[in-house]
Write an enzyme that holds these catalytic residues in place. Structure first.
Site, PDB file in Angstrom:
ATOM      1  N   LEU A  63       0.813  -1.214   0.000  1.00 45.46           N
ATOM      2  CA  LEU A  63       0.000   0.000   0.000  1.00 45.46           C
ATOM      3  C   LEU A  63       0.845   1.261   0.000  1.00 45.46           C
ATOM      4  O   LEU A  63       0.450   2.285  -0.545  1.00 45.46           O
ATOM      5  CB  LEU A  63      -0.933   0.013   1.222  1.00 45.46           C
ATOM      6  CG  LEU A  63      -1.985  -1.100   1.282  1.00 45.46           C
ATOM      7  CD1 LEU A  63      -2.737  -1.035   2.607  1.00 45.46           C
ATOM      8  CD2 LEU A  63      -2.962  -0.975   0.114  1.00 45.46           C
ATOM      9  N   GLY A  64       2.002   1.196   0.624  1.00 49.56           N
ATOM     10  CA  GLY A  64       2.854   2.378   0.698  1.00 49.56           C
ATOM     11  C   GLY A  64       3.889   2.205   1.786  1.00 49.56           C
ATOM     12  O   GLY A  64       3.951   1.183   2.466  1.00 49.56           O
ATOM     13  N   ARG A  65       4.699   3.244   1.946  1.00 52.08           N
ATOM     14  CA  ARG A  65       5.751   3.201   2.948  1.00 52.08           C
ATOM     15  C   ARG A  65       5.800   4.521   3.676  1.00 52.08           C
ATOM     16  O   ARG A  65       5.775   5.581   3.064  1.00 52.08           O
ATOM     17  CB  ARG A  65       7.107   2.899   2.311  1.00 52.08           C
ATOM     18  CG  ARG A  65       7.097   1.618   1.519  1.00 52.08           C
ATOM     19  CD  ARG A  65       8.475   1.071   1.288  1.00 52.08           C
ATOM     20  NE  ARG A  65       8.383  -0.203   0.579  1.00 52.08           N
ATOM     21  CZ  ARG A  65       9.335  -1.103   0.561  1.00 52.08           C
ATOM     22  NH1 ARG A  65      10.447  -0.901   1.225  1.00 52.08           N
ATOM     23  NH2 ARG A  65       9.188  -2.232  -0.105  1.00 52.08           N
ATOM     24  N   GLY A  66       5.859   4.448   4.981  1.00 44.90           N
ATOM     25  CA  GLY A  66       6.042   5.625   5.809  1.00 44.90           C
ATOM     26  C   GLY A  66       7.497   5.762   6.155  1.00 44.90           C
ATOM     27  O   GLY A  66       8.344   5.017   5.676  1.00 44.90           O
ATOM     28  N   GLY A  67       7.810   6.744   7.018  1.00 46.75           N
ATOM     29  CA  GLY A  67       9.188   6.996   7.356  1.00 46.75           C
ATOM     30  C   GLY A  67       9.902   5.805   7.952  1.00 46.75           C
ATOM     31  O   GLY A  67      11.087   5.621   7.762  1.00 46.75           O
ATOM     32  N   MET A  68       9.179   4.943   8.674  1.00 49.74           N
ATOM     33  CA  MET A  68       9.834   3.835   9.343  1.00 49.74           C
ATOM     34  C   MET A  68       9.077   2.520   9.174  1.00 49.74           C
ATOM     35  O   MET A  68       9.257   1.620   9.992  1.00 49.74           O
ATOM     36  CB  MET A  68       9.967   4.143  10.843  1.00 49.74           C
ATOM     37  CG  MET A  68      11.015   5.178  11.140  1.00 49.74           C
ATOM     38  SD  MET A  68      12.683   4.588  10.809  1.00 49.74           S
ATOM     39  CE  MET A  68      13.515   6.142  10.553  1.00 49.74           C
ATOM     40  N   LYS A  86       1.634  -3.494   8.941  1.00 47.05           N
ATOM     41  CA  LYS A  86       2.740  -2.551   9.024  1.00 47.05           C
ATOM     42  C   LYS A  86       3.970  -3.320   9.467  1.00 47.05           C
ATOM     43  O   LYS A  86       3.963  -3.972  10.515  1.00 47.05           O
ATOM     44  CB  LYS A  86       2.417  -1.433  10.004  1.00 47.05           C
ATOM     45  CG  LYS A  86       3.452  -0.343  10.052  1.00 47.05           C
ATOM     46  CD  LYS A  86       2.892   0.933  10.654  1.00 47.05           C
ATOM     47  CE  LYS A  86       1.901   1.590   9.717  1.00 47.05           C
ATOM     48  NZ  LYS A  86       1.473   2.915  10.190  1.00 47.05           N
ATOM     49  N   ASP A 180       3.588  12.180  17.823  1.00 48.19           N
ATOM     50  CA  ASP A 180       3.867  12.461  16.416  1.00 48.19           C
ATOM     51  C   ASP A 180       2.578  12.787  15.679  1.00 48.19           C
ATOM     52  O   ASP A 180       2.338  12.320  14.567  1.00 48.19           O
ATOM     53  CB  ASP A 180       4.581  11.278  15.765  1.00 48.19           C
ATOM     54  CG  ASP A 180       5.291  11.666  14.459  1.00 48.19           C
ATOM     55  OD1 ASP A 180       5.580  12.862  14.283  1.00 48.19           O
ATOM     56  OD2 ASP A 180       5.548  10.784  13.634  1.00 48.19           O
TER      57      ASP A 180
END
Length: 695
Positions: A63-68, A86, A180
């Site tokens: 689906l996608g990638r976040g910062g970590m 995740k 955050d």
């Protein structure tokens, strides 16, 4: 001069150098990684995850990638339920502290049950894959919505932010602080339901990227002042961040921005912001009051609970009125700088760190302990001196060490970053140079068999070759991937104590012989290309201008700073004026645009020079030891100086003001370097360690 080409990581979408082979934020390889004894080879991440979780989950697609984290859509086999998985990237699974936090906070977040907080179903580790399974949502995050469609209608904003405030209130009552909160962590589903994401990894991601001391700095633009200072944070910090999200939602802009992370942090701590109604007149006055109360610097004066903020939004009653800051006066200390908007062309104006006097600004504090601060570049015949002690009025904040890259057995004489900022290099004891991974602090490569202790080094612009200068005068060229010696360019060049690559990587500049002569060598062949005019005295420092036209050198005998024509080797001029009383010029630097030169010398000062005229513009004084290392920030707004007094100081180039003191080196600072994106600073010192710093 054109800026360095940049791109977005396809996985975490953070900005990185165009030449990057691996993302320094999420740790993912952007092409096949090199195979070394340290890093080994990496399997395809999706295949590895799919195989490891196959008994419980079927992976459908990424689906996608976040910062970590990497996020996949999957199906929980026993329930047939769609889930979002995740997963921590493999490049981060070696960090035991991060893993402990990931799982501990995931379990804590799994205890939360609220319609506006993403639900976590499961978490764990299987075959080396650390994962979290949560409800699968379809929609867009609020940041994406604002970026694509512009400011949100104030009434719609209430419907999005008030539920998130209630969700935070619920989480806070259950002893969970998000830390955050930002617009990209607010998912708006296809049915319009706002959902707060990333509970459970906010702590983990922040620790991995920014600290190992328990201090958590989230995304700078959304940080509360207490979070920016590294203090303990509570519920009210989250509410400050949510106030930033509300401001962004209804104006399309952030309260505090800047081209340099340190500038953003400073603004959060000390500056005001443009009132929302100046940016969007459709915002009602009561909502501007709500935002102002959320963004107060003092946590005791903000809304104290999420429920209180939600009630203020839903009832359109902000409660007791608070002052609305203006562009020329903020709610921070009177010494804070002016908040800047745009330059009239829709572009952010140049970052400033300290308030200018006049224009209705509160009176600046009187200089203390010999401080002298100027607000503009000096006139042609009036070079300025800027001095500051650590306790002076202009001193704002002491920065802390993110991590120490340990392992050097002796003084660290040289440090640098790779062109993409993913790696750091240090040269010191044991006659070797070490390559470190910035995100993890892991040692990746060691360059052994140097002729003697390295005193200078540089990476080629493509990051594929390393040139080193040893204390015995040997100049050697190395292959970075293998760590092998390619060739020796010169031997016995003891009078020139520095070496560097030309900006195009085709030449190496160093010494030749023992008389202080400079020489350009062809990188590909090792042949001498250009012999510089006779210098006949020791040279301690060298650098190229970014366009490759000029070379700057610092003398180790007469205290001269010299400018050379790189193509012919002819000396153009020497820089001498005013309070120039140095014998040794230990370090030199060009500003990114080539207009200014920076020097550090043995009379405890760093100096800023105009390259075209050779005029001394100002002196940066305040160190109590030799200024051994200097550097410019990538945007040219700041000058960095490192000294034998164990301090690294950051100065505003335009005003000469002292901005930060990096206080933590246990011995004299021999070398300093900015990361290409300006996020980190390296310092190498006599305490045998390399320190990584960030605001």
């Amino acid at each position: 001069m054109s800026e360095e080409a940049r791109k977005r990581c396809p996985y975490c979408h953070e900005e990185i150098m165009a030449a990057a082979r691996k993302c320094k934020h999420c740790g993912e390889w952007l092409e096949d990684p090199p195979t070394t004894s340290t890093t080994g080879s990496f399997a395809n991440p999706e295949t590895m995850v799919s195989e490891a979780l196959s008994e419980q989950y079927e992976i459908e697609r990424e689906l996608g990638r976040g910062g970590m984290a990497i996020v996949y859509k999957g199906v929980q086999r026993n329930l047939g339920r769609a889930v979002a998985l995740k997963v921590l990237p493999q490049g981060m699974t070696h960090d035991k502290k991060l893993l402990e936090r990931f799982h501990r906070e995931a379990k804590s977040a799994a205890m939360l049950s609220h319609p506006h907080i993403v639900t976590i179903f499961d978490e764990g580790e299987t075959k080396g894959v650390h994962y979290m399974a949560m409800e699968y949502l379809t929609g867009r995050d609020l940041h994406e919505i604002v970026q694509e469609s512009g400011p949100v209608d104030p009434g719609e904003a209430v419907g999005l932010i008030a539920p998130i405030a209630s969700a935070l209130g619920y989480a806070h009552r259950n002893d969970t602080v998000h830390r955050d909160v930002k617009s990209s962590n607010v998912m708006v589903t296809d049915t319009g339901r706002p959902v707060l994401m990333d509970f459970g990894i906010a702590y983990a991601s922040s620790e991995s990227r920014l600290t190992q001391t328990g201090t958590v700095l989230g995304t700078p633009e959304y940080m509360s002042p207490e979070q920016a200072r590294g203090n303990e944070v509570d519920a009210r910090s989250d509410l400050y961040s949510l106030g930033v999200v509300l401001y962004e939602a209804v104006t399309g802009r952030l309260p505090h921005t800047g081209g340099h992370p340190m500038s953003v942090v400073y603004k959060v701590l000390h500056e005001s912001y443009t009132p929302p109604r100046q940016l969007n007149p459709d915002i009602p006055e009561w909502m501007e009051q709500v935002i102002a109360k959320c963004l107060l610097k003092d946590a005791d004066e903000r809304y104290q609970t999420g429920e209180e903020l939600a009630e203020a939004l839903e009832s359109e009653d902000p409660g007791e009125a608070v002052p609305i800051p203006t562009a020329s006066s903020g709610d921070g200390p009177a010494t804070g700088p002016v908040e800047l908007g745009d330059d009239g062309n829709g572009q952010p104006s140049k970052t400033q760190v300290f308030r200018n006097e006049g224009d209705g600004a509160p009176e600046a504090p009187a200089a203390q302990d010999g401080d002298v601060a100027t607000d503009t570049m000096p006139s042609d015949d009036d070079p300025q001196t800027s001095t500051a002690e650590p306790d002076a009025a202009t001193q704002r904040q002491r920065l802390r060490i993110v991590r120490s890259l340990e392992g050097s057995a002796d003084w660290v004489n040289a440090v640098t970053f790779s062109p993409d900022g993913q790696y750091a290099l240090s040269g010191g004891g044991q006659d070797n140079i070490k390559l470190w991974e910035v995100v993890t602090g892991n040692e990746v490569q060691v360059f052994n068999d140097l002729e003697s202790q390295p005193i200078s080094m540089a990476l080629s612009p493509d990051g594929e070759q390393l040139v080193s200068q040893s204390s015995s005068g040997g100049i050697q060229l190395w292959d970075v991937a293998s760590g092998d010696l390619v060739r020796t360019l010169a031997e016995g060049s003891e009078a020139v104590l520095a070496t560097t690559f030309s900006p195009d990587g085709k030449h190496v500049l160093s010494g030749n012989g023992n008389d202080g002569s400079l020489c350009l060598w062809e990188t590909a062949t090792g042949k001498e290309a250009v012999a510089f005019d006779d210098h006949m005295e020791a040279i301690f420092s060298l650098t190229f201008s970014a366009d490759g036209r000029y070379v700057l050198s610092g003398s180790g005998q007469s205290g001269k700073l010299s400018l050379w024509d790189a193509s012919s080797g002819a000396m153009i001029r020497t820089f001498e004026q005013g309070d120039w009383e140095a014998t040794y010029v230990f370090s030199v630097a060009f500003s990114p645009d080539g207009k200014y030169a920076l020097s550090g010398s043995d009379d405890m000062a760093a100096r800023l020079w105009d390259v075209e005229s050779g005029r001394l513009l100002r002196s940066f004084k305040g160190h109590s030891g030799l200024v051994i290392a200097v550097a410019f920030s990538p945007d040219g707004q700041f000058a960095l100086s490192g000294s034998s007094d164990m301090k690294v100081r950051l100065w505003n180039v335009d005003t000469g003001q002292l901005s930060y003191v990096f206080d933590g080196d246990a011995a004299g600072v021999n070398a300093i370097a900015f990361s290409p994106d300006g996020r980190y600073i390296l310092s190498g010192s006599k305490d045998s360690n390399v320190h990584l710093w960030t605001p």
